[in-house]
Design a protein around this motif. Structure first.
Motif, PDB file in Angstrom:
ATOM      1  N   LEU A 124     -27.506 -46.336 -70.240  1.00 55.83           N
ATOM      2  CA  LEU A 124     -26.050 -46.318 -70.174  1.00 55.83           C
ATOM      3  C   LEU A 124     -25.515 -44.889 -70.075  1.00 55.83           C
ATOM      4  N   ARG A 125     -26.155 -43.980 -70.773  1.00 57.50           N
ATOM      5  CA  ARG A 125     -25.719 -42.588 -70.716  1.00 57.50           C
ATOM      6  C   ARG A 125     -25.931 -42.001 -69.320  1.00 57.50           C
ATOM      7  N   LYS A 126     -27.056 -42.345 -68.702  1.00 58.90           N
ATOM      8  CA  LYS A 126     -27.301 -41.867 -67.345  1.00 58.90           C
ATOM      9  C   LYS A 126     -26.277 -42.461 -66.379  1.00 58.90           C
ATOM     10  N   TRP A 127     -25.960 -43.732 -66.563  1.00 59.24           N
ATOM     11  CA  TRP A 127     -24.948 -44.378 -65.727  1.00 59.24           C
ATOM     12  C   TRP A 127     -23.586 -43.693 -65.917  1.00 59.24           C
ATOM     13  N   TYR A 128     -23.261 -43.388 -67.160  1.00 55.98           N
ATOM     14  CA  TYR A 128     -22.028 -42.648 -67.459  1.00 55.98           C
ATOM     15  C   TYR A 128     -22.011 -41.303 -66.730  1.00 55.98           C
ATOM     16  N   ASP A 129     -23.115 -40.559 -66.824  1.00 57.20           N
ATOM     17  CA  ASP A 129     -23.179 -39.249 -66.184  1.00 57.20           C
ATOM     18  C   ASP A 129     -22.957 -39.360 -64.679  1.00 57.20           C
ATOM     19  N   LEU A 130     -23.520 -40.382 -64.062  1.00 57.72           N
ATOM     20  CA  LEU A 130     -23.370 -40.563 -62.618  1.00 57.72           C
ATOM     21  C   LEU A 130     -21.927 -40.921 -62.255  1.00 57.72           C
ATOM     22  N   MET A 131     -21.260 -41.687 -63.111  1.00 53.37           N
ATOM     23  CA  MET A 131     -19.853 -41.977 -62.849  1.00 53.37           C
ATOM     24  C   MET A 131     -19.013 -40.706 -62.919  1.00 53.37           C
ATOM     25  N   GLU A 165     -20.218 -44.553 -72.111  1.00 52.27           N
ATOM     26  CA  GLU A 165     -20.538 -43.555 -73.135  1.00 52.27           C
ATOM     27  C   GLU A 165     -20.443 -44.172 -74.532  1.00 52.27           C
ATOM     28  N   TRP A 166     -19.335 -44.894 -74.781  1.00 51.72           N
ATOM     29  CA  TRP A 166     -19.131 -45.489 -76.104  1.00 51.72           C
ATOM     30  C   TRP A 166     -20.267 -46.443 -76.452  1.00 51.72           C
ATOM     31  N   PHE A 167     -20.590 -47.347 -75.538  1.00 55.07           N
ATOM     32  CA  PHE A 167     -21.597 -48.359 -75.846  1.00 55.07           C
ATOM     33  C   PHE A 167     -23.014 -47.802 -75.791  1.00 55.07           C
ATOM     34  N   ALA A 218     -22.672 -55.598 -72.996  1.00 51.90           N
ATOM     35  CA  ALA A 218     -23.720 -56.564 -72.653  1.00 51.90           C
ATOM     36  C   ALA A 218     -25.071 -55.875 -72.567  1.00 51.90           C
ATOM     37  N   LEU A 219     -25.124 -54.747 -71.848  1.00 51.55           N
ATOM     38  CA  LEU A 219     -26.394 -54.041 -71.719  1.00 51.55           C
ATOM     39  C   LEU A 219     -26.789 -53.364 -73.020  1.00 51.55           C
ATOM     40  N   ALA A 220     -25.831 -52.910 -73.798  1.00 50.75           N
ATOM     41  CA  ALA A 220     -26.145 -52.227 -75.051  1.00 50.75           C
ATOM     42  C   ALA A 220     -26.959 -53.113 -75.984  1.00 50.75           C
ATOM     43  N   HIS A 245     -28.112 -48.549 -59.944  1.00 50.43           N
ATOM     44  CA  HIS A 245     -29.427 -48.460 -59.294  1.00 50.43           C
ATOM     45  C   HIS A 245     -29.991 -47.047 -59.424  1.00 50.43           C
ATOM     46  N   ARG A 246     -29.135 -46.058 -59.191  1.00 53.88           N
ATOM     47  CA  ARG A 246     -29.586 -44.668 -59.286  1.00 53.88           C
ATOM     48  C   ARG A 246     -29.916 -44.272 -60.722  1.00 53.88           C
ATOM     49  N   ALA A 247     -29.241 -44.918 -61.665  1.00 56.78           N
ATOM     50  CA  ALA A 247     -29.501 -44.612 -63.081  1.00 56.78           C
ATOM     51  C   ALA A 247     -30.806 -45.211 -63.571  1.00 56.78           C
ATOM     52  N   GLY A 248     -31.409 -46.080 -62.768  1.00 58.19           N
ATOM     53  CA  GLY A 248     -32.672 -46.687 -63.155  1.00 58.19           C
ATOM     54  C   GLY A 248     -32.547 -47.982 -63.923  1.00 58.19           C
TER      55      GLY A 248
END
Length: 540
Positions: A124-131, A165-167, A218-220, A245-248
């Motif tokens: 989730l953190r990687k997804w946040y960073d990409l956003m 980021e929060w979750f 949900a993912l958390a 997808h890019r976040a893995g």
């Protein structure tokens, strides 16, 4: 972005607006033009460019880690609400396409639920960073397909990313409890487990934030999801899927599908397929009721964030300037197209005239036009149905004796989906705006006399999502906050949304909470374990 230059002629009669004629200096790419209404700004055709064009996903949905088309090959068109021009096409998934996405989420669920909270946190953190890295492109997509000004779109991207980021920070902190048993020798504890595959249905008014607010928790906790994006604004959702997808994020954990004509059958599959254990929906109350009936066939866990009719109350002991500022942001954010927008503004008679004058003056300064124009404060409504409803509410109030202080008209020379930001005075409870959600840039001012009277009127509705009031009397703050029949209360503020705050309503505004610690529990089930082997004496 190279705008096509157009000259605007106001829909308002010249006689009515002659005193408002003025000449404005526009950017160098735009000719100097006469404006015959204070709101009007260039409604030009603008073709946005993305820094990363691969984020613009046409003709495909994201299922099981791959970009695929609908089995039938059927697509639907997505149009720019500001210009009416075609943006592109998306797959019109049908029932079988949706079943396939559910199967992918089901296959991914068992391995994903076994991952650690810390590993899910990192995803989730990687997804946040990409956003955050792609915030400009995401904002561009939002403005293009939703119409809101770029400043608002950028704010939404930040808000949306913050849910990840929060979750991400909550994921490693999924705690159970140890419970003292009333039976000697027994030990009781609880385990929090992911509910399973989740069906998520999101609206068009916040195409980024509504998907992250649901997917984040949900993912958390270890769930997998099938998210049906809104037909009006699918491209933001698909771009966010590309970033997943890019976040893995493992294949099948996040699936994002689109539909327009087939939306009813897609919704029916998500609500009746027994593999889906949880449905979360944000949208209208009538649709929420339909989905709830469909969910009853398999008794799914359900969260509904539905319509509102938010009261905004200004007491005569309020800071009037602060109340005006709060009402502006509450009522006119996203051109009034949010479920927590102030829909009925009640002003105590002692400050009514002052508030109405200052409020109307602020609204007169708004600039309406294409959201890509940086000087524009308010964009178009989403489609003609929204325009028609707003116009009906204004005409109804006008016919029943209300006074239009500012605006009140469509703006066809800007495009079919533009309406003047409007303030209407001397509203009464027999007008449509008193009982129906307007979902547009129209503020109705209702005078009132006493605290008891206004609370009673504010509560006289079948819904209860948000409510706001301004007062400097601390006793009144506690008293009114507790008596308003809503799920969320803003006191001396017009902005209540925050990833850390529980978002949701009461009555026919739905149930369940999104965001915050409480949002985690919506995607969990509690398993109780009783162990009865502790009553024996110690062995010697």
């Amino acid at each position: 972005m190279a705008p096509i230059q157009k000259t605007i002629v106001s829909p308002v009669s010249r006689a009515a607006t002659r005193s408002q004629f003025r000449r404005k200096t526009l950017p160098m790419t735009v000719p100097r033009i006469f404006l015959t209404h204070p709101y009007i700004r260039l409604a030009s055709t603008m073709v946005p460019k993305l820094k990363d064009p691969s984020l613009f996903k046409q003709h495909v949905c994201y299922v099981n880690g791959e970009w695929i088309k609908a089995r039938s090959g059927k697509t639907f068109e997505v149009n720019d609400p500001a210009t009416g021009e075609l943006i592109g096409t998306c797959p019109d998934f049908d029932a079988q396409d949706t079943e396939n996405a559910i199967a992918a989420a089901d296959a991914a669920f068992e391995p994903f639920r076994k991952t650690t909270g810390r590993s899910r946190s990192k995803l989730l953190r990687k997804w946040y960073d990409l956003m955050v890295e792609n915030a400009d492109d995401l904002a561009t997509l939002i403005t293009w397909e939703n119409g809101k000004p770029m400043a608002d779109a950028k704010g939404e991207v930040t808000y949306a990313a913050n849910f990840f980021e929060w979750f991400s920070e909550e994921a490693p902190r999924i705690y159970g409890d140890t419970i003292p048993s009333s039976t000697p020798g027994n030990r009781v504890w609880t385990i929090k487990e992911p509910v399973g595959v989740c069906g998520l249905i999101t609206p068009w008014n916040f195409p980024a934030a509504m998907i992250t607010r649901k997917i984040g928790p949900a993912l958390a906790v270890g769930c997998t999801v099938v998210c049906k994006s809104p037909g009006e604004t699918p491209y933001t959702s698909l771009a966010i899927a590309e970033l997943a997808h890019r976040a893995g994020v493992p294949a099948g954990v996040v699936n994002v599908i689109t539909a327009l004509d087939n939306t009813p059958e897609v919704g029916k599959v998500l609500t009746t397929n027994p593999t889906v254990r949880k449905v979360s929906f944000t949208g209208s109350t009538p649709v929420g009721k339909l989905l709830m009936r469909q969910c009853s066939s398999t008794l799914k866990k359900l969260s509904l964030e539905l319509g509102g009719n938010a009261p905004f109350i200004v007491f005569d002991d309020a800071d009037v300037d602060a109340a005006v500022a709060g009402a502006i942001i509450s009522k006119f954010r996203s051109s009034g197209q949010t479920c927590v927008c102030a829909n009925r503004i009640f002003v105590q008679r002692g400050v009514y005239d002052e508030f109405a004058a200052k409020f109307a003056a602020k609204v007169r300064d708004f600039t309406v036009g294409n959201g890509f124009d940086t000087s524009v404060t308010h964009g178009p409504l989403i489609h003609h149905r929204a325009i028609d409803k707003v116009d009906q509410h204004v005409r109804d109030a006008e016919s029943k004796g209300a006074t239009i202080l500012v605006g009140g008209q469509k703006m066809p020379d800007l495009g079919p989906n533009f309406f003047q930001p409007t303030v209407i005075g001397n509203m009464t409870t027999d007008m449509a705006m008193a009982s129906e959600e307007t979902f547009g840039p129209v503020a109705g001012l209702f005078p009132f006399d006493t605290e008891g009277e206004v609370v009673q009127i504010a509560n006289a509705t079948s819904v209860g999502l948000a409510g706001y009031f301004f007062s400097r009397d601390l006793a009144r703050v506690y008293r009114v906050a507790e008596h308003l029949e809503v799920g969320m209360v803003g006191v001396n503020t017009g902005l209540i949304s925050d990833p850390a705050s529980p978002f949701g309503g009461v009555k026919e505004s739905g149930f369940g909470r999104e965001g915050s610690l409480y949002g985690i529990g919506e995607y969990q089930v509690t398993k109780m374990v009783t162990y009865g082997g502790m009553g024996l004496p110690l062995q010697k």
